[in-house]
Design a protein around this motif. Structure first.
Motif, PDB file in Angstrom:
ATOM      1  N   TRP A 193      62.487  27.805 -60.841  1.00  0.00           N
ATOM      2  CA  TRP A 193      63.110  28.373 -62.035  1.00  0.00           C
ATOM      3  C   TRP A 193      62.902  27.442 -63.226  1.00  0.00           C
ATOM      4  O   TRP A 193      63.151  26.233 -63.113  1.00  0.00           O
ATOM      5  CB  TRP A 193      64.603  28.584 -61.773  1.00  0.00           C
ATOM      6  CG  TRP A 193      65.391  29.107 -62.929  1.00  0.00           C
ATOM      7  CD1 TRP A 193      65.144  30.227 -63.652  1.00  0.00           C
ATOM      8  CD2 TRP A 193      66.571  28.520 -63.480  1.00  0.00           C
ATOM      9  NE1 TRP A 193      66.093  30.388 -64.632  1.00  0.00           N
ATOM     10  CE2 TRP A 193      66.987  29.357 -64.548  1.00  0.00           C
ATOM     11  CE3 TRP A 193      67.322  27.387 -63.180  1.00  0.00           C
ATOM     12  CZ2 TRP A 193      68.111  29.080 -65.323  1.00  0.00           C
ATOM     13  CZ3 TRP A 193      68.452  27.107 -63.942  1.00  0.00           C
ATOM     14  CH2 TRP A 193      68.838  27.949 -64.999  1.00  0.00           C
ATOM     15  N   LEU A 199      67.090  30.204 -71.771  1.00  0.00           N
ATOM     16  CA  LEU A 199      68.130  31.043 -72.381  1.00  0.00           C
ATOM     17  C   LEU A 199      68.556  30.394 -73.689  1.00  0.00           C
ATOM     18  O   LEU A 199      69.559  29.670 -73.743  1.00  0.00           O
ATOM     19  CB  LEU A 199      69.329  31.201 -71.443  1.00  0.00           C
ATOM     20  CG  LEU A 199      69.145  32.056 -70.198  1.00  0.00           C
ATOM     21  CD1 LEU A 199      70.450  32.129 -69.408  1.00  0.00           C
ATOM     22  CD2 LEU A 199      68.669  33.464 -70.550  1.00  0.00           C
ATOM     23  N   GLU A 321      70.346  36.321 -65.152  1.00  0.00           N
ATOM     24  CA  GLU A 321      69.390  35.231 -64.996  1.00  0.00           C
ATOM     25  C   GLU A 321      69.310  34.768 -63.543  1.00  0.00           C
ATOM     26  O   GLU A 321      68.289  34.222 -63.114  1.00  0.00           O
ATOM     27  CB  GLU A 321      69.770  34.064 -65.911  1.00  0.00           C
ATOM     28  CG  GLU A 321      68.778  32.919 -65.944  1.00  0.00           C
ATOM     29  CD  GLU A 321      67.433  33.275 -66.591  1.00  0.00           C
ATOM     30  OE1 GLU A 321      66.525  32.416 -66.542  1.00  0.00           O
ATOM     31  OE2 GLU A 321      67.306  34.384 -67.147  1.00  0.00           O
ATOM     32  N   HIS A 324      66.460  36.462 -61.983  1.00  0.00           N
ATOM     33  CA  HIS A 324      65.216  35.824 -62.433  1.00  0.00           C
ATOM     34  C   HIS A 324      64.958  34.537 -61.650  1.00  0.00           C
ATOM     35  O   HIS A 324      63.821  34.284 -61.220  1.00  0.00           O
ATOM     36  CB  HIS A 324      65.308  35.524 -63.929  1.00  0.00           C
ATOM     37  CG  HIS A 324      64.107  34.821 -64.468  1.00  0.00           C
ATOM     38  ND1 HIS A 324      64.192  33.645 -65.194  1.00  0.00           N
ATOM     39  CD2 HIS A 324      62.786  35.105 -64.385  1.00  0.00           C
ATOM     40  CE1 HIS A 324      62.971  33.252 -65.532  1.00  0.00           C
ATOM     41  NE2 HIS A 324      62.113  34.119 -65.062  1.00  0.00           N
ATOM     42  N   CYS A 328      61.764  33.805 -59.282  1.00  0.00           N
ATOM     43  CA  CYS A 328      60.866  32.656 -59.437  1.00  0.00           C
ATOM     44  C   CYS A 328      60.621  31.976 -58.089  1.00  0.00           C
ATOM     45  O   CYS A 328      59.544  31.410 -57.855  1.00  0.00           O
ATOM     46  CB  CYS A 328      61.463  31.650 -60.415  1.00  0.00           C
ATOM     47  SG  CYS A 328      61.469  32.196 -62.146  1.00  0.00           S
ATOM     48  N   ASP A 338      61.605  39.497 -64.218  1.00  0.00           N
ATOM     49  CA  ASP A 338      61.127  39.409 -65.597  1.00  0.00           C
ATOM     50  C   ASP A 338      61.936  40.314 -66.524  1.00  0.00           C
ATOM     51  O   ASP A 338      62.295  39.920 -67.645  1.00  0.00           O
ATOM     52  CB  ASP A 338      59.650  39.798 -65.666  1.00  0.00           C
ATOM     53  CG  ASP A 338      58.732  38.759 -65.036  1.00  0.00           C
ATOM     54  OD1 ASP A 338      59.195  37.633 -64.770  1.00  0.00           O
ATOM     55  OD2 ASP A 338      57.551  39.092 -64.803  1.00  0.00           O
ATOM     56  N   HIS A 341      65.422  38.835 -66.983  1.00  0.00           N
ATOM     57  CA  HIS A 341      65.370  37.637 -67.839  1.00  0.00           C
ATOM     58  C   HIS A 341      65.258  38.050 -69.303  1.00  0.00           C
ATOM     59  O   HIS A 341      65.952  37.488 -70.169  1.00  0.00           O
ATOM     60  CB  HIS A 341      64.182  36.755 -67.444  1.00  0.00           C
ATOM     61  CG  HIS A 341      63.972  35.602 -68.382  1.00  0.00           C
ATOM     62  ND1 HIS A 341      64.884  34.565 -68.504  1.00  0.00           N
ATOM     63  CD2 HIS A 341      62.971  35.336 -69.267  1.00  0.00           C
ATOM     64  CE1 HIS A 341      64.447  33.704 -69.407  1.00  0.00           C
ATOM     65  NE2 HIS A 341      63.293  34.152 -69.882  1.00  0.00           N
TER      66      HIS A 341
END
Length: 356
Positions: A193, A199, A321, A324, A328, A338, A341
């Motif tokens: 990640w 962010l 997130e 996400h 990852c 994706d 995110h």
């Protein structure tokens, strides 16, 4: 519920959607819930990783909700809490699926689960049917019905409903910034990640939330993820058929839910979200209209509503997130990671727009 089936109804078999139908029938025998074979079992689609299975037994339709095929930590506890909330709001003005029975013991099916009555309706995020698609006045009603549903939930006396010990309302708002930053930090266990730098503004938003904490108000039941994706509408009007997906429900400041509506609502300020879109949008009331409508239905002080909107953007962005981060690491689909995110980044942009 009447979410669209992922597959056509299957002949009765031993297992559908990860549910052993013979073991389910045996458990239902013990609960006095019909007799004979389970028929027409099919999975339903929804906005969740949890499994929804609709079936018929002895002429009655049921929907079973259970954790995902690979349960997450705390999944059984989540099922138990969901069932408890649905039981507590039975008989209230809150539109919800009626609870039939729950099983906190994982022994019968390997996980906790509960049964509820099907809801005849549709989710607006998956597409508008007629007459909703052609009538802007119905769409306007849909927007107001969204906020009216949550106002009805917030009016429920949680103590009288048996939920006095369901959460920790004391200091609920003061805990939020640090609680969700800790969640974000936890994603670092996924070495692939990119980290919190992906962010933009997240630490600034957390500082603003701490510095502008609103005064505490009387606690109540909050849904915790209240937006278009978690409600179903009646097929014949713009009214709600049911509020669904109660896994984040707790006791705290209910204005979190109102903030969540605005955080996810199209046209409410800042970047538009790539998810939760409804077409056509013409006719829906503005976010400001929804806040005003809530104010007509509730005596709660709305002077600090921007704080709750910022919190909702911050909190939801961090939750998304997480997918996400797992993507990852190869533990969730990359396309989903994706998309979520991008949604999390847009939510942080919405929060920054609010705080200026």
């Amino acid at each position: 519920m009447s979410q669209a089936p992922d597959s056509a109804a299957k002949p009765e078999g031993r297992e559908v959607g990860g549910v052993d139908l013979d073991r389910l029938a045996s458990w239902m025998d013990g609960e006095g819930l019909g007799e004979g074979p389970i028929e027409a079992a099919r999975t339903l689609s929804g906005g969740t990783q949890n499994v929804l299975l609709r079936f018929r037994r002895a002429g009655r339709d049921f929907v079973l909700r259970r954790p995902p095929p690979v349960p997450r930590q705390g999944s059984n506890r989540t099922m138990e809490r969901e069932a408890r909330v649905l039981g507590a709001i039975a008989g209230s003005d809150v539109p919800h699926p009626r609870l039939i029975a729950g099983c906190a013991d994982p022994e019968p099916l390997g996980v906790a689960f509960y049964l509820m009555e099907p809801v005849e309706g549709f989710n607006a995020v998956t597409g508008l049917p007629e007459p909703h698609r052609s009538d802007p006045s119905i769409r306007r009603r849909m927007g107001f019905a969204l906020v009216e549903g949550i106002a009805a939930l917030h009016a429920v006396d949680h103590v009288a409903a048996g939920l006095g010990d369901f959460g920790r309302p004391e200091g609920y708002l003061a805990r939020q910034a640090d609680r969700w930053l800790a969640q974000l930090t936890d994603y670092e266990r996924h070495a692939e990640w990119p980290g919190r730098a992906g962010l933009p503004g997240v630490d600034r938003i957390a500082d603003w939330l701490r510095a502008n904490l609103p005064p505490e108000q009387p606690p109540g039941i909050l849904h915790g993820d209240y937006q278009f994706g978690n409600v179903m509408y009646r097929p014949d009007s713009g009214d709600l058929a049911a509020i669904v997906d109660w896994e984040l429900a707790t006791i705290g400041d209910p204005l979190v839910d109102l903030g969540w509506i605005v955080a996810c609502y199209p046209g409410s300020g800042g970047p538009e979200l790539p998810v939760l879109r409804i077409e056509p949008w013409e006719g829906f009331p503005s976010a400001e209209d929804l806040i005003a409508r809530y104010g007509q239905l509730s005596s709660r002080n709305l002077n600090h509503i921007d704080w709750f909107i910022v919190l909702a953007c911050f909190r939801l962005g961090i939750i998304l997130e997480g997918t996400h981060a797992r993507a990852c690491a190869g533990r969730a689909p990359k396309a989903t990671g994706d998309l979520l995110h991008a949604t999390a980044v847009a939510l942080m942009g919405r929060a920054l727009h609010r705080i200026g």
